[in-house]
Structure formats: structure tokens, C-alpha cells
Design a protein around this motif. Sequence first.
Motif, PDB file in Angstrom:
ATOM      1  N   LYS A   1      49.266  -3.845  34.936  1.00  0.00           N
ATOM      2  CA  LYS A   1      49.632  -2.510  34.469  1.00  0.00           C
ATOM      3  C   LYS A   1      50.300  -2.660  33.107  1.00  0.00           C
ATOM      4  O   LYS A   1      51.255  -3.422  32.962  1.00  0.00           O
ATOM      5  CB  LYS A   1      50.623  -1.839  35.425  1.00  0.00           C
ATOM      6  CG  LYS A   1      50.072  -1.577  36.813  1.00  0.00           C
ATOM      7  CD  LYS A   1      49.347  -0.266  36.855  1.00  0.00           C
ATOM      8  CE  LYS A   1      48.989   0.089  38.270  1.00  0.00           C
ATOM      9  NZ  LYS A   1      47.588   0.129  38.530  1.00  0.00           N
ATOM     10  N   LEU A   2      49.795  -1.926  32.116  1.00  0.00           N
ATOM     11  CA  LEU A   2      50.387  -1.973  30.791  1.00  0.00           C
ATOM     12  C   LEU A   2      51.534  -0.982  30.688  1.00  0.00           C
ATOM     13  O   LEU A   2      51.446   0.143  31.181  1.00  0.00           O
ATOM     14  CB  LEU A   2      49.325  -1.669  29.731  1.00  0.00           C
ATOM     15  CG  LEU A   2      48.186  -2.671  29.647  1.00  0.00           C
ATOM     16  CD1 LEU A   2      47.187  -2.252  28.580  1.00  0.00           C
ATOM     17  CD2 LEU A   2      48.701  -4.065  29.371  1.00  0.00           C
ATOM     18  N   LEU A   3      52.602  -1.419  30.063  1.00  0.00           N
ATOM     19  CA  LEU A   3      53.807  -0.605  29.923  1.00  0.00           C
ATOM     20  C   LEU A   3      53.919  -0.122  28.478  1.00  0.00           C
ATOM     21  O   LEU A   3      54.016  -0.929  27.563  1.00  0.00           O
ATOM     22  CB  LEU A   3      55.036  -1.435  30.294  1.00  0.00           C
ATOM     23  CG  LEU A   3      54.971  -2.124  31.661  1.00  0.00           C
ATOM     24  CD1 LEU A   3      56.126  -3.083  31.824  1.00  0.00           C
ATOM     25  CD2 LEU A   3      54.956  -1.083  32.762  1.00  0.00           C
ATOM     26  N   PRO A   4      53.927   1.189  28.279  1.00  0.00           N
ATOM     27  CA  PRO A   4      53.961   1.717  26.906  1.00  0.00           C
ATOM     28  C   PRO A   4      55.359   1.699  26.298  1.00  0.00           C
ATOM     29  O   PRO A   4      56.351   1.888  26.992  1.00  0.00           O
ATOM     30  CB  PRO A   4      53.479   3.156  27.079  1.00  0.00           C
ATOM     31  CG  PRO A   4      53.928   3.511  28.459  1.00  0.00           C
ATOM     32  CD  PRO A   4      53.823   2.242  29.271  1.00  0.00           C
ATOM     33  N   MET A   5      55.411   1.472  25.003  1.00  0.00           N
ATOM     34  CA  MET A   5      56.675   1.599  24.258  1.00  0.00           C
ATOM     35  C   MET A   5      56.848   3.050  23.795  1.00  0.00           C
ATOM     36  O   MET A   5      57.948   3.469  23.500  1.00  0.00           O
ATOM     37  CB  MET A   5      56.667   0.679  23.037  1.00  0.00           C
ATOM     38  CG  MET A   5      56.842  -0.777  23.348  1.00  0.00           C
ATOM     39  SD  MET A   5      58.481  -1.171  23.967  1.00  0.00           S
ATOM     40  CE  MET A   5      59.489  -0.857  22.545  1.00  0.00           C
ATOM     41  N   HIS A   6      55.722   3.776  23.713  1.00  0.00           N
ATOM     42  CA  HIS A   6      55.746   5.148  23.206  1.00  0.00           C
ATOM     43  C   HIS A   6      55.453   6.116  24.354  1.00  0.00           C
ATOM     44  O   HIS A   6      54.360   6.095  24.904  1.00  0.00           O
ATOM     45  CB  HIS A   6      54.702   5.337  22.100  1.00  0.00           C
ATOM     46  CG  HIS A   6      54.816   4.333  21.003  1.00  0.00           C
ATOM     47  ND1 HIS A   6      55.859   4.319  20.107  1.00  0.00           N
ATOM     48  CD2 HIS A   6      54.028   3.283  20.678  1.00  0.00           C
ATOM     49  CE1 HIS A   6      55.696   3.302  19.264  1.00  0.00           C
ATOM     50  NE2 HIS A   6      54.601   2.668  19.593  1.00  0.00           N
ATOM     51  N   PRO A   7      56.424   6.960  24.703  1.00  0.00           N
ATOM     52  CA  PRO A   7      56.189   7.919  25.790  1.00  0.00           C
ATOM     53  C   PRO A   7      55.236   9.029  25.338  1.00  0.00           C
ATOM     54  O   PRO A   7      54.954   9.179  24.154  1.00  0.00           O
ATOM     55  CB  PRO A   7      57.587   8.478  26.065  1.00  0.00           C
ATOM     56  CG  PRO A   7      58.298   8.323  24.767  1.00  0.00           C
ATOM     57  CD  PRO A   7      57.739   7.079  24.126  1.00  0.00           C
ATOM     58  N   GLY A   8      54.768   9.802  26.286  1.00  0.00           N
ATOM     59  CA  GLY A   8      53.948  10.979  25.968  1.00  0.00           C
ATOM     60  C   GLY A   8      52.622  10.627  25.337  1.00  0.00           C
ATOM     61  O   GLY A   8      51.924   9.738  25.789  1.00  0.00           O
ATOM     62  N   GLY A   9      52.301  11.347  24.269  1.00  0.00           N
ATOM     63  CA  GLY A   9      51.041  11.144  23.571  1.00  0.00           C
ATOM     64  C   GLY A   9      50.153  12.358  23.686  1.00  0.00           C
ATOM     65  O   GLY A   9      50.396  13.259  24.487  1.00  0.00           O
ATOM     66  N   GLU A  10      49.110  12.375  22.872  1.00  0.00           N
ATOM     67  CA  GLU A  10      48.184  13.505  22.892  1.00  0.00           C
ATOM     68  C   GLU A  10      47.341  13.490  24.154  1.00  0.00           C
ATOM     69  O   GLU A  10      47.054  12.435  24.708  1.00  0.00           O
ATOM     70  CB  GLU A  10      47.241  13.442  21.683  1.00  0.00           C
ATOM     71  CG  GLU A  10      47.913  13.710  20.369  1.00  0.00           C
ATOM     72  CD  GLU A  10      46.903  13.761  19.228  1.00  0.00           C
ATOM     73  OE1 GLU A  10      45.768  14.235  19.452  1.00  0.00           O
ATOM     74  OE2 GLU A  10      47.264  13.319  18.133  1.00  0.00           O
ATOM     75  N   LYS A  11      46.928  14.678  24.551  1.00  0.00           N
ATOM     76  CA  LYS A  11      46.044  14.808  25.693  1.00  0.00           C
ATOM     77  C   LYS A  11      44.663  14.294  25.283  1.00  0.00           C
ATOM     78  O   LYS A  11      44.187  14.577  24.180  1.00  0.00           O
ATOM     79  CB  LYS A  11      45.967  16.272  26.110  1.00  0.00           C
ATOM     80  CG  LYS A  11      45.268  16.496  27.409  1.00  0.00           C
ATOM     81  CD  LYS A  11      45.378  17.949  27.830  1.00  0.00           C
ATOM     82  CE  LYS A  11      44.710  18.126  29.182  1.00  0.00           C
ATOM     83  NZ  LYS A  11      44.808  19.515  29.620  1.00  0.00           N
ATOM     84  N   GLY A  12      44.046  13.535  26.162  1.00  0.00           N
ATOM     85  CA  GLY A  12      42.727  12.993  25.870  1.00  0.00           C
ATOM     86  C   GLY A  12      41.655  14.058  25.894  1.00  0.00           C
ATOM     87  O   GLY A  12      41.806  15.098  26.541  1.00  0.00           O
TER      88      GLY A  12
END
Length: 183
Positions: A144-155
Motif C-alpha cells: 500500500k502506497l502512503l501519500p505525502m499529499h492529502p486530497g487531490g483532484e477527482k479522477g
Amino acid sequence: QQEIARAYAAAERLLAEARRTTFGGSLLAAVQLLESNAELRAHYQERLRYILVDEFQDANIAQIRLLELLAGRHRNLMAVGDDDQAIYRFRGASYASFRKFEQLFPDCKKITLAQNYRSTARLLRAAGELIAQNGPARFDPHKKLLPMHPGGEKGRLAEVEGAAAEAAFVAGEIQRRRQAAGA
């Protein structure tokens, strides 16, 4: 199959006559040379005491054999790769390269880098859901990859007809986003 075999034999003959080879042919020649020439093999094993392989997920069986021959007695070897990114399947690449590596180098230390510094949580979640469809056919099915950046644009899903349409769509999106950003 016989027609393909004849075409292959003809292609190999033409390459030999022209004193040319292919990517795969050069790998095979290197493996055969090192397997048959102990003195040359020892020379390169001594000369290449430390080996780093990047994009290991794209290594095929000939490349792995070449690596095994070169690593020799020093076995100072580091292979870096992502089993979920094996894109050169047509050349023999596969997540199984990692399994083969573990068999050849059973004393290796495996380190999974899970922290992702580039992608957002939303993108990683969507990618993870797609990759999970591969089922157990993965080297590390629990990664499982853990993001440093929360949220993000909807795909978004874009259906296009072929490579040219895909390129035009991507170029249009870049242009649209640049205009929206005032660039």
C-alpha cells in the motif's frame, strides 16, 4: 508456427550476414560469452564489484542471467523496481523477475518503499484499486502506497479511439489547464 520459425530463421540469417544484431541478440551473446569464458567472466566480476540495477521490473530472463554472471562472488548488488510497473511484458519482463532475484540471491534484504512523494491520496487510492484487479499475480500483493499529499483532484475517465486521439485529448487538456491558470 512453422511460418514464424522460418521468418525468424531468415531474419537471423540476414542479421548475421549484415553483421548486425538485435537488443535480445546482444543480451544472448553477452550471456553466452560470459558463460563460456571463465577468464573473461572473472575479469568483469572483479571490475564490476558493485552493481546497481534500476527499473528491475523490466528485466527479462536474459538480463537477470547476465546480472547473475556479473555479480559473481562479490554479490554487491542492489536492484530497484516496482512490481506494479512491469511494462515490457513483450520483452519478457514481469513481476516474476523479483521472485527470480530472490531465488538467485536468497540472502538479499528486501525493502519496500511505501511513501509516495509525488501523487495525491486520491490518485494513489484510484491506482491502488486498479492494480488490485491484478489479484495475487503480484510480487507484493499487500503493498500500500502512503501519500505525502492529502486530497487531490477527482479522477476522470476519458474514452478515446486510438493513440492519435489520446494524444490530442492530452494536449487539449494541457492547453485548457494552462489557459485556466492564466499561463
